[in-house]
Design a protein around this motif. Structure first.
Motif: not given
Length: 520
Positions: A68-72, A75-77, A101-105, A125-126
């Protein structure tokens, strides 16, 4: 036979093109809202599947936190950079790259062979969401006139609520059904057909828009943002797992110096070539600066609540994914209803009081939840949770949609990408901070050596402890909201007139500088 004057023909052609664009923008809105919905669902759908992922892959609590945090973090960065890249190279182009890219991830997440691959795929994905999501509000802000944005942001708030209700329920159903023996994997694979359709329709219906001035990517600014966020969030997220080493505290303290250096560099960059990554001038807009502070704090509250709530119901109380997902329906429906009403009916009449009422309602719901969890203990039922969840949902709905409108209302169109990136960045940064704090407020009150029979009560106690923290954060949000304007923005018509008069920013003396460049 009289021929049509060239000027008249040109005017008719222009009017026809404008009419065509008017029709297309609503198709474009549906497409970008679908992408936003997909992102929202993906966040909530993962939370409900965490116990299944843990059981199937053998992931540790630390790895679950990183899913969960890796995505965030990613995303934030990447959000500010994604917003600026849209300003420079075209918001449509970056949106299409992001959704592809989101679909591939998502496919890589669905076929992950181990927890490490799943964490890496979630980070990718993030990062792709960071390219896609800022373009959503940017395209809306650049495409729709001021008098229509309230309605559009109201729809956006409703989408937020719908994403909240659909994610847990859809995740619960997909996990419970165990389609083709894939267990939790369909929660990611379901993004594939949605992403492909969004990509194809987006190419056809979304009009391209860019910043009117030739901008360049601020590479140094990008590096400083990423380094600063990682220095702050990485040790916070892994601190408990590593025993809170000294280097972690030094790293978090050092992030303050990095952010101070970022501000100084961005000021110099703005003076030198007028193309900084972060438009610091935006913070002179009171509604923007105050809204950004509220967004960050709100993200912390949500980051803590949703993760610990899921673990409380499924690991602590031992409920199935389907029962946990359906238990959250009253909350999500309430969010959707309140969000749809707040922008159109409540904020124009009551202004900032609507948002403050939302914060107080969320605090009230949390206190009711704490009381019920303590009173009923391990025997608490889903229907007993309905009251606090409805109260919390109504409060959240009164905040999410009006806050977006308040933050962006006075932002110059040429900076809409940067502003959108900042809005999403600070909320995701707050979300990642909240997820990192789960190590302190939730796992910190659970012993590493628990007998199986003690797991449920320990998780219930940790849940109540976490809710006290969330209530405290919401109290801070209530106070921060006093910095927001008392009333709603002066009015769509006034904003529209200001746009047309060239009063919203941009180079002086040029009408074109104040409008987005639209093509295609």
């Amino acid at each position: 036979m009289t021929s049509t004057p060239p000027q008249t023909a040109q005017n008719a052609q222009t009017a026809q093109k404008a009419l065509s664009a008017d029709r297309r923008r609503w198709f474009a809105l549906a497409i970008v809202m679908t992408a936003a919905f997909m992102d929202l669902v993906d966040v909530t759908i993962v939370n409900i599947a965490i116990p299944s992922i843990q059981k199937d892959t053998g992931a540790t609590f630390s790895q679950i936190q990183w899913i969960t945090a890796g995505y965030a973090l990613a995303f934030a960065a990447g959000l500010i950079t994604g917003g600026r890249l849209g300003d420079i190279h075209g918001r449509k182009k970056l949106f299409l790259i992001g959704i592809a890219g989101f679909t591939l991830a998502s496919a890589l997440c669905g076929f992950a062979a181990n927890p490490e691959m799943l964490v890496a795929s979630r980070i990718l994905q993030g990062a792709m969401a960071a390219l896609m999501v800022p373009q959503v509000l940017s395209i809306v802000h650049a495409t729709f006139p001021a008098e229509e944005r309230g309605k559009v942001f109201g729809l956006f708030g409703a989408i937020v609520g719908l994403g909240a209700v659909s994610g847990p329920l859809l995740g619960a159903l997909l996990t419970q059904w165990n389609i083709a023996g894939l267990e939790w994997r369909p929660i990611f694979l379901i993004n594939l057909p949605v992403g492909v359709v969004g990509l194809l329709l987006g190419r056809k219906f979304i009009s391209e828009s860019k910043a009117p001035r030739a901008l360049r990517l601020d590479v140094v600014g990008v590096v400083l943002v990423v380094v600063g966020l990682l220095m702050l969030l990485y040790p916070l997220t892994r601190g408990r797992e590593l025993g809170w080493p000294v280097w972690g505290f030094l790293c978090m303290a050092g992030s303050i110096l990095v952010f101070a250096g970022l501000v100084a560099y961005e000021r110099q960059k703005a003076r030198r070539d007028g193309s900084p990554l972060i438009e610091l001038e935006l913070f002179k807009v009171k509604s923007f600066a105050a809204g950004i502070a509220v967004q960050a704090t709100f993200g912390i509250a949500l980051g803590i609540f949703f993760l610990v709530w899921t673990m409380y119901m499924q690991i602590g109380l031992g409920w199935s994914a389907l029962r946990a997902g359906t238990t959250g329906i009253p909350f999500s429906v309430s969010v959707s209803v309140a969000a749809a009403m707040s922008v159109q009916k409540l904020v124009p009449r009551f202004g900032r009081k609507v948002l403050q009422t939302g914060a107080l309602l969320m605090m009230t719901g949390l206190l009711i939840y704490i009381w019920e969890a303590d009173r009923y203990g391990m025997g608490i039922a889903s229907w007993q949770m309905a009251l606090p969840l409805v109260v919390m949902g109504l409060g959240m709905g009164l905040i999410v949609a009006p806050l977006t409108d308040a933050v962006l209302a006075d932002v110059p169109k040429e900076h809409s990408g940067s502003a959108s990136g900042l809005i999403n960045t600070v909320q995701q940064m707050g979300n990642a901070l909240g997820l990192g704090l789960v190590s302190v407020v939730f796992f910190g009150s659970i012993s590493d050596r628990l007998a199986p029979s003690a797991t449920g009560p320990a998780f219930a106690h940790a849940f109540m402890n976490s809710l006290w923290w969330v209530a405290g954060v919401l109290g801070a949000i209530f106070l921060l909201m006093f910095a927001l304007p008392k009333r709603a923005p002066a009015g769509a018509e006034a904003a529209s007139v200001a746009d047309e008069a060239g009063d919203v920013g941009g180079p002086a003396g040029t009408d074109e500088a104040n409008e987005p460049v639209l093509t295609g």
